[in-house]
Design an enzyme around this catalytic site. Structure first.
Site, short mmCIF file in Angstrom:
data_model
loop_
_atom_site.label_atom_id
_atom_site.label_comp_id
_atom_site.label_asym_id
_atom_site.label_seq_id
_atom_site.Cartn_x
_atom_site.Cartn_y
_atom_site.Cartn_z
N SER A 2 -4.23 0.75 2.14
CA SER A 2 -5.00 0.56 1.09
C SER A 2 -6.09 -0.64 1.52
CB SER A 2 -4.27 -0.21 -0.12
OG SER A 2 -3.21 -1.15 0.35
N LYS A 21 -5.35 5.44 -10.17
CA LYS A 21 -6.76 5.34 -9.28
C LYS A 21 -7.49 6.80 -9.56
CE LYS A 21 -4.52 1.94 -6.47
NZ LYS A 21 -3.46 1.73 -5.53
N HIS A 80 -3.55 5.99 -2.64
CA HIS A 80 -5.17 6.19 -2.13
C HIS A 80 -5.31 7.46 -1.84
CE1 HIS A 80 -6.64 2.36 -3.41
NE2 HIS A 80 -5.37 1.66 -2.75
C1 LIG Z 1 -2.39 0.78 -6.03
C2 LIG Z 1 -1.33 1.15 -5.18
C3 LIG Z 1 0.08 1.30 -5.90
C4 LIG Z 1 0.45 1.10 -7.17
O1 LIG Z 1 -0.19 2.00 -8.13
P1 LIG Z 1 -0.51 1.81 -9.60
O2 LIG Z 1 -0.45 2.98 -10.25
O3 LIG Z 1 -1.68 1.07 -9.64
O4 LIG Z 1 0.85 1.06 -10.04
C5 LIG Z 1 1.17 1.70 -5.12
N1 LIG Z 1 1.07 2.01 -3.62
C6 LIG Z 1 -0.24 1.83 -3.09
C7 LIG Z 1 -0.37 2.10 -1.51
C8 LIG Z 1 -1.29 1.28 -3.73
O5 LIG Z 1 -2.53 1.31 -3.11
#
Ligand SMILES: *Cc1c(COP(=O)(O)O)cnc(C)c1O
Length: 398
Positions: free
Chosen positions: A189, A248, A217
């Site tokens: 990320s 996302k 991601h």
């Molecule tokens: C953003 C993210 C999460 C969390 O996801 P949400 O749906 O926003 O709670 C989990 N793992 C990774 C690698 C992320 O980038």
């Protein structure tokens, strides 16, 4: 108010301010998009994970509104207590098809899916082997598990280092753990690079370990119609547990675990955030079904995401910016020193570009960067505008 608590909070916050780590969220006054109204100002937003522009897509909005008319606004209870609404069930079936897995269980967020799944599948006879750059929600999920996982005990391998992973697996076999789990981000990320999943899966098969990939991601970004890293690498059926986010690229909110039917059954019975937290509002599930419809039938958003990503990375590189090892829309612009990155963030904001500085301890000391994320919601003009701002700011700060 307890005076001890208030004093402690005030001291802690002052310490964050002193370290330049105090966060003040900006106020977004328009829907998510490439160009937004924020803190009273129009800016190009390079800090959103709305990769496909689905957060404000007309079909997704319409599905949410229709679901409110049909189902109301709340699920009423935890799913095994109050009953699972048909729309939640339909979403999981759609996701399982999309992921080419037997089953999917949806949680209220990706973060929650990690904390629900990881401790549920491990016991104190087990070990977790992690990439050192795994996301905070993986780390927290692992900490909730009764298994061995500590870096100080040798269970964290250097980023994407397959020799180091193999060393961990050998050590785990010598210690005679019952189950061995390898866990990694699919797309990292903060750096935007991709995990070497084919090598990880091959090592897991060789050493009788199982693999969990957090595709937050990669969801909507890599693989067929955005099905993630297992699809991207042609590894259907060989990744035991896949986590995806619905927050996302899919534009709404939620997280899910994709895997076998046995895994789903176990998480329904032992995944604590599933057992003890209320389901999404039905409009969330309906909006997500509409988002999947768009992803499966309209190739345009994903094509535009990648066209914008390629243009943006190339333009930055041609102008002398270091985009580190990025292979995905997540495009770090390397700065190095923490204060310099924070000054750059401010200067970009003044130029009408919103892109966050990411500094220690989120990334290593002296590895500060501006993290940018082009999306399908950006126009060519938005990206050109942002590039000119980056160049002006760099020249001014040189
Ligand atoms: C953003 C993210 C999460 C969390 O996801 P949400 O749906 O926003 O709670 C989990 N793992 C990774 C690698 C992320 O980038």
């Amino acid at each position: 108010m307890n005076a001890g608590l208030q004093t402690w909070l005030s001291d802690q916050l002052q310490s964050l301010r002193d370290q330049n780590l105090y966060k003040v969220p900006k106020i977004l006054e328009s829907p998510a998009g490439g160009r937004v109204q924020m803190n009273g100002k129009e800016v190009v937003n390079l800090s959103s994970n709305n990769y496909l522009g689905l957060a404000n897509h007309p079909k997704v909005r319409a599905a949410a509104l229709a679901a409110i008319e049909k189902w109301g606004v709340g699920a009423g209870a935890v799913r095994w207590i109050g009953g699972t609404m048909a729309v939640h069930d339909e979403l999981e079936q759609r996701l399982a098809k999309f992921k080419h897995t037997e089953a999917v269980l949806v949680f209220t967020g990706g973060f929650t899916a990690n904390s629900g799944c990881i401790p549920a599948v491990l016991t104190k006879q087990d070990v977790v082997i992690s990439d050192e750059l795994n996301h905070a929600s993986i780390i927290d999920g692992v900490r909730l598990a009764p298994a061995a996982y500590k870096k100080s005990e040798g269970w964290v391998y250097a980023h994407k280092d397959m020799d180091a992973l193999e060393t961990c697996l050998k050590a785990a076999n010598e210690k005679g753990f019952a189950k061995k789990m390898i866990i990694t981000d699919g797309v990292f990320s903060m750096d935007g690079d991709i995990a070497p999943l084919p090598e990880i899966v091959a090592l897991a098969e060789q050493y009788d370990a199982f693999v969990m990939v957090d595709d937050a991601h990669a969801s909507g970004v890599l693989g067929q119609n955005g099905a993630g890293t297992a699809s991207h690498f042609g590894l259907y059926g060989r990744v035991d547990i896949q986590l995806g986010t619905l927050s996302k690229a899919l534009g709404v909110i939620g997280g899910y675990i994709a895997g076998s039917s046995l895994l789903k059954d176990w998480l329904i019975n032992r995944g604590r955030p599933y057992l003890f937290s209320t389901a999404h509002p039905p409009m969330v599930a309906a909006a997500l079904i509409a988002a999947l419809d768009v992803m499966e039938t309209d190739p345009e958003p994903m094509a535009r995401l990648w066209a914008n990503t390629r243009w943006w990375k190339k333009a930055l590189q041609e102008n002398g910016f270091d985009t580190m090892g990025s292979e995905t829309p997540i495009t770090p612009v390397y700065v190095g020193e923490e204060r310099a990155a924070q000054a750059m963030e401010k200067a970009l904001w003044d130029e009408g570009v919103y892109a966050l500085a990411i500094v220690y301890p989120t990334v290593g000391l002296g590895k500060a960067r501006i993290r940018t994320m082009p999306s399908a919601a950006h126009t060519q003009e938005d990206l050109e505008f942002a590039l000119e701002a980056f160049k002006r700011v760099r020249d001014r700060m040189a």
